[in-house]
Enzyme design. Structure first.
Site, PDB file in Angstrom:
ATOM      1  CD  GLU A 173       3.260  -7.325  -2.431  1.00 39.16           C
ATOM      2  OE1 GLU A 173       3.074  -7.371  -1.194  1.00 39.16           O
ATOM      3  OE2 GLU A 173       2.758  -6.452  -3.155  1.00 39.16           O
ATOM      4  CD  GLU A 292      -0.406  -6.917  -5.746  1.00 39.32           C
ATOM      5  OE1 GLU A 292      -0.550  -5.987  -4.921  1.00 39.32           O
ATOM      6  OE2 GLU A 292      -0.204  -8.100  -5.428  1.00 39.32           O
TER       7      GLU A 292
END
Length: 502
Positions: A173, A292
């Site tokens: 991320e 995710e």
């Protein structure tokens, strides 16, 4: 009653079912590792301190791969802290989750756990506070047989055979301002490409994942993927995608249609990647690692804030999932399978205690959350190839996702076993749907198993004292009439049908 029609034919195929679609995620967050995977004093713990009851549930769930060690945690992690004699390992502060990391569990403990759980390891590396040198050091430690300082250190630490980790995530991320070492797309794209090239000098056959957007709602979504891939297209195999969904207020219809957002997310990332490939005149296709995804009540965590005191493994995001949550998880699995031609890896986040399908008590019981069941059944029965089915269903209006089909469905065909599995969700929160599935292309079929979740008390949860409050039940009226599978789908329900076919 509303009616819906599915049309399935073995001649129309999307892609083989990639077993990596049934991956999960273990991060040093909350009690996922300590008190989840690892609890040396637990009655079921083995000689490595691994909870036997959790290992049994992971195998039952059908998890095939696990991404480790993060997540936000990895962007501040020194992998060297988690190897060698435990008594010599340093205790550190983890700013990602404002906790104390003892480092009692690290790479080699995870690899022993992965072997016992019978899962493929997927390793994330720190490109937040660290970089290329630390990445190739970790690769050499983990994968080189012996004869160098780092590989010999692994051998001295009790792991003679190389771990042979094949899939590596280049950071986590990195588009997020919350991430330690957050970078612009230009900065990250250059670093990811440089790191990938260096890793491939050690082993050209590695499978590498570049960070995509950490959510479709990020202001840089699309532009981030395009810029990163301009740098790294030729040296990575995947771009990642992350998505979490939660019930907001009483908007059940939008929550049940969460997979419509995931579907758009996948299509948009594919379009962006293919545009870059076309611009570069490349014949290569970048795949998506949706590493995710889950239902996560993140707003509740944000409202309560991070722990004020620095403690080791405090409970974090231990959401008690409802029957409604399980229906949504089942629908997200449908979407991932439907895009099996481009989504070839996926990790439900996380595995134990923290936003998890498995919960545990310290020193005590372990149990299956409601969301365990659609995952386990899909992993078990989605075999062979994903079929390109057609859905004719009523339209459902939602506040967040516009008009969507009331039915969300996918089917798989295992020609060798002579089996078809159909997974279908009725997204309508109020009305049942009468389902008819055309099976003429298979020359006959017999229903051998069915399962139904939801459609009753959607707020019900499983607890340590009542672990089977929500479990799959057989479909009460599912049947095959000639070449048509028929069933009544309750409102807000997930269903599975397994058929023997000619």
């Amino acid at each position: 009653m509303q009616t819906g029609q599915l049309s399935i034919d073995p001649a129309f195929v999307v892609a083989p079912v990639n077993r990596r679609l049934f991956g999960s995620f273990v991060e040093h967050m909350g009690r996922c590792v300590y008190g989840g995977l690892y609890e040396p004093d637990h009655p079921t713990a083995d000689a490595d301190g691994l909870r036997g009851d959790v290992l049994a549930l992971v195998r039952e769930q059908g998890v095939t791969a696990v991404r480790y060690p993060g997540g936000n945690f990895v962007s501040g992690y020194r992998w060297e802290d988690g190897v060698g004699p435990v008594e010599d390992r340093p205790t550190r502060l983890d700013p990602a989750w404002r906790t104390v990391e003892t480092n009692a569990f690290g790479l080699n403990e995870f690899m022993r756990w992965a072997r016992k759980a019978e899962v493929e390891p997927i390793m994330a590396i720190n490109l937040g506070t660290r970089g290329l040198q630390e990445a190739i050091d970790l690769l050499e430690y983990a994968n080189h047989p012996e004869g160098t300082a780092l590989s010999d250190a692994r051998v001295a630490h009790g792991e003679k055979e190389p771990h042979d980790i094949r899939m590596w995530c280049l950071g986590n991320e990195m588009d997020g301002p919350w991430q330690l070492g957050h970078k612009t797309a230009e900065e990250y794209g250059r670093l990811a490409a440089e790191t990938a090239r260096a890793m491939r000098q050690f082993d050209a056959s590695l499978e590498l994942v570049a960070c995509g957007s950490s959510g479709r709602n990020m202001p840089t979504f699309g532009a981030w993927e395009a810029t990163v891939l301009e740098h790294a297209y030729d040296v990575v195999d995947f771009v990642s995608a992350h998505a979490y969904y939660e019930l907001e207020g009483d908007d059940v219809a939008s929550f049940l249609a969460s997979s419509a957002d995931m579907d758009r997310f996948i299509r948009e990332v594919v379009a962006t990647a293919d545009h870059v490939g076309a611009r570069l005149s490349s014949t290569k296709r970048i795949q998506i690692s949706f590493d995710e995804w889950n239902v996560w009540y993140l707003k509740s965590l944000q409202a309560s804030g991070m722990p004020e005191d620095w403690t080791a493994a405090p409970p974090l995001s231990e959401d008690a999932y409802t029957a409604l949550d399980a229906v949504v998880v089942g629908s997200l699995l449908v979407t991932l399978l439907r895009h099996a031609d481009r989504v070839t890896a996926a990790c439900q986040a996380q595995l134990v205690n923290t936003i998890s399908s498995i919960r545990t008590e310290p020193g005590g019981r372990a149990w299956r959350q409601t969301t365990f069941h659609p995952f386990a059944l899909t992993a078990r029965h989605a075999q062979g190839r994903v079929l390109d089915l057609r859905v004719d269903a009523p339209t459902l209006s939602t506040t967040k996702h516009g008009d969507v089909p009331a039915l969300d469905a996918v089917a798989t065909h295992d020609a060798e076993a002579g089996r078809v599995a159909v997974f279908v969700v009725n997204r309508d929160p109020d009305a049942p749907v009468s389902l008819a599935t055309d099976l003429r292309g298979f020359g006959g079929a017999r229903l051998v198993e069915s399962a139904l979740l939801g459609g009753e008390d959607l707020t019900a949860v499983n607890t340590a004292d009542d672990p089977d409050r929500v479990t799959p039940r057989a479909h009460p009226d599912a049947r095959v009439d000639g070449t048509t599978l028929r069933a009544e789908l309750p409102a807000a329900s997930w269903s599975m049908f397994v058929l023997e076919v000619g």
